[in-house]
Structures are given as C-alpha cells and as structure tokens.
Write a protein that holds these residues in place. Structure first.
Motif, short mmCIF file in Angstrom:
data_model
loop_
_atom_site.label_atom_id
_atom_site.label_comp_id
_atom_site.label_asym_id
_atom_site.label_seq_id
_atom_site.Cartn_x
_atom_site.Cartn_y
_atom_site.Cartn_z
N THR A 1 0.83 -1.21 0.00
CA THR A 1 0.00 0.00 0.00
C THR A 1 0.85 1.25 0.00
N GLY B 1 -4.62 3.74 1.46
CA GLY B 1 -4.40 3.39 2.85
C GLY B 1 -3.46 4.35 3.51
N SER C 1 -6.60 -8.23 8.13
CA SER C 1 -6.39 -8.28 6.68
C SER C 1 -7.54 -9.03 6.03
N ARG D 1 -2.60 0.99 13.90
CA ARG D 1 -2.20 1.04 12.50
C ARG D 1 -1.02 0.09 12.28
N TYR D 2 -1.01 -0.55 11.12
CA TYR D 2 0.02 -1.54 10.86
C TYR D 2 1.42 -0.93 10.90
N ASP E 1 -5.36 -3.60 6.87
CA ASP E 1 -4.11 -3.60 6.11
C ASP E 1 -3.85 -5.05 5.67
#
Length: 376
Positions: free
Chosen positions: A62, A80, A133, A249-250, A339
């Motif tokens: 992303t 994203g 995911s 958040r990833y 994500d």
C-alpha cells in the motif's frame, strides 16, 4: 496518502538546463490549511462485530514510493496509510507528544470503582481486535483511513446533526474509503488524513451525495493542536474524540511500538463524560457503568510472553497507554485500520485476554486544563 511531488524529474530538468547554460527556478505550492476545529454529531452506533474472523487476502503493497509519477501511484495514494509524505513536508504526528492520547498511564492509580465498571463492561468477555487483513462480508476489516494529497479538492458535506458538526467543505475524494464498504450498514466512518495540512476529517454515517457527501456528523481535528471539542459536542465518535487517534495502524506495529491509547467500545455507558471526552450518549445513571472517555489499562500481572509479535505489541500499548472508551458497541472491541499485512491469526491471539485482565485508572491527575487535551 500524500501524493509525492515529482522531485526527481525536476532535478533532472534543472541539471539539463544548467548544462545548456540556462537557468531555471520553481517553487512548491504552499500546502493548504483548514480552519475548522469544532465537532460533530451524536455518533454512537454499534461497533462492527465483524471482527477478525476473516479470510486472509494476498498481501499487497500500500506504499507509494516518493517521486513516483504514474497514475497508478497517484490512485494508490488514497488506498491506505502506508505512504510517506514528501521529505520537505513538516512531519505530521497524530496530536502532539504531550497530548493525553500519548500519555503513559502505567503508574496511575486504580479507580475506586474499577471492579464494578469492568464487571459492567464484561469481566468474562474476550478482547477482540476488530481489524485485520482480507475481508469480512465483502468489506475490509476495520476502520479505513484515506490519506489525501496536498491540495485535495474540498466538497460540500451536509450533516444530520449540523449543530454539533464542523461545517464543510471537506477534502473528500470520490473514492474515500468507507467503513464496511460502499454498501455497509454499520457506523460507516470515513476518516480522511490530510498530512500536508496536518488535519483529520472524520465522518459518521457517511454517504456520497451528488458532488459531495452527507453524514450524520462530522469533525475536523488540527493534529498539531491539543484543542478539544466544545463541551457537549460529539464527533464521528460518541465521545467527541478523534477516531484516527485511537486506531491501531500496521505501520506502528511494524515499527515495534504503539505510542498512544487504543479506541475501545463497550455495550453501555452512564450519562456524562470523563476527560478528554466531550459528549455523553446515555441517560443511564448506574455508577457501575463507565463513562465515555474512561481510561482502562491492561494489568501488569498479565503474562504477554506467549503472544505473537503483532498481538504482543498491541497488548504492550494497552498496558502503557491503555484504552479509551470511545463509543458503544461490543465489549472489549479494539479499533484499528485494515491492512493486507496484518496476520489475522496473530491478532486472534488477543482473544486470550479477558475483561478481568483490565482495570480502570483514575486519570484526573493528568488534566492540566479541562479545555485542553495536554497533560501535566
């Protein structure tokens, strides 16, 4: 995502002109600023119970490489939160370091009614990562964040609760990501992060409408400020807080540390609110119920050594920075951004934690000014 400026191409062009004995000059346009900072409506819908029981999708990147000029890269800038802003841009953190979202609550005293409030939320209920995911019922799992480039065109937004919403226009692209997908029937949050202006534009119950959008409520947050919502005003969250600020958040987990409290939903709250919230969404008066804005913390005695890395980093954040009760929904549901790089099996390991592993903390000592989210 923030659209990268074509700096490599510009450098090549300048070098070519210098070689030819010519000169060239140029200036980057100034990043636009937004001025609204009030907030919005009676949010409160039930949080999605979709959760992480989803099939995993093939991971895809992303990120957007700085300097990329292709149309696909520009489109990807809205996919994203993996892209990085231009190196020349001022860093845009989600609120200042002294903001209450970033406060270390590991040493705060336990609230006198902690046991009762944990019991009301659900001492035997499992924690659940409501993000991951892949997809669940045709939509990404979690609350998506759309990062827009500098100069994103602003469009009109109409609100059901206009008296508590920050007026438009908002920099919402036509393809802004909607929680639950275009046909979603849940809270339908839309979170837009303008990193150039360092502002978050957040909508509850958002729908496309003509050339603009309509929503239940809307709030604009200056991410370089500790200014709070007006007392009594909601936002895209029932508590009047920023949704973006509390999302897992990833990129944070990949870096090894989450430096803020995490947004959590609970089935019921009592009337009133606890700082830093600004809004109540309940008429219940039972003192055993938590209020919106209540701060919870994972107990130090809980053993995290058996958790996989992604789950452990989330759990460590819950022990250091805690959880903030932000909205009504399923008990102990943690909010995050979807994500493709999330490991759903690792996130499911958080289900081993129960409500009884948490305690409510008394955060009153952090408050320097009831109108500010800055801590002492």
């Amino acid at each position: 995502m923030l659209r990268p400026r074509p700096r490599r191409a510009a450098v090549v062009a300048v070098l070519a002109l210098l070689t030819a004995g010519c000169s060239a000059s140029g200036a980057d346009p100034a990043a636009p600023g937004a001025t609204a900072t009030a907030d919005a409506s009676t949010a409160g819908g039930a949080a999605s119970t979709a959760g992480g029981a989803a099939s995993t999708a093939a991971p895809g990147s992303t990120g957007v490489t700085p300097g990329a000029l292709s149309a696909s890269a520009v489109a990807g800038a809205r996919a994203g939160i993996g892209a990085r802003p231009s190196p020349a841009a001022r860093p845009c953190t989600v609120f200042p370091a002294e903001n209450v979202w970033h406060a270390d609550v590991s040493r705060l005293p336990v609230h006198s009614r902690s046991a009762a409030m944990v019991g009301a939320i659900g001492a035997g209920a499992n924690v659940h990562a409501d993000f991951g995911s892949g997809q669940w019922e045709g939509a990404p799992i979690g609350i998506p964040v759309t990062v827009v480039p500098a100069g994103q065109r602003k469009v009109p937004v109409t609100f059901g609760y206009a008296d508590e919403s920050d007026p438009g226009p908002y920099p919402l692209p036509p393809d802004a990501k909607v929680e639950g997908g275009p046909s979603g029937t849940g809270d339908r949050h839309v979170i837009v992060w303008d990193r150039a202006a360092c502002r978050a534009y957040e909508l509850f119950d958002a729908h496309r409408s003509g050339s603009g959008w309509r929503a239940g409520s809307g709030a604009v947050f200056d991410l370089r400020s500790n200014r709070m919502r007006r007392a009594g005003w909601t936002s895209a969250d029932a508590a009047g807080l920023s949704v973006l600020a509390g999302l897992v958040r990833y990129d944070e987990v990949a870096a090894g540390r989450i430096d803020h409290a995490i947004r959590v939903t609970v089935p019921r709250t009592r009337t009133g609110w606890t700082w830093p919230a600004s809004h109540s969404a309940s008429s219940a008066t039972d003192p055993a119920l938590p209020q919106l804005g209540q701060r919870l913390r994972l107990k130090r005695s809980v053993d995290l050594s058996g958790l996989p890395r992604q789950a452990r980093i989330v759990a460590e954040a819950m022990r250091t920075h805690g959880l903030i009760v932000a909205d009504h929904g399923s008990a102990w549901y943690l909010s995050g951004a979807p994500d493709p790089r999330w490991d759903n099996d690792a996130l499911h390991a958080l289900d081993r934690l129960r409500g009884s592993d948490f305690e409510v903390v008394d955060a009153a000592s952090l408050m320097a000014d009831p109108k500010s989210a800055a801590v002492r």
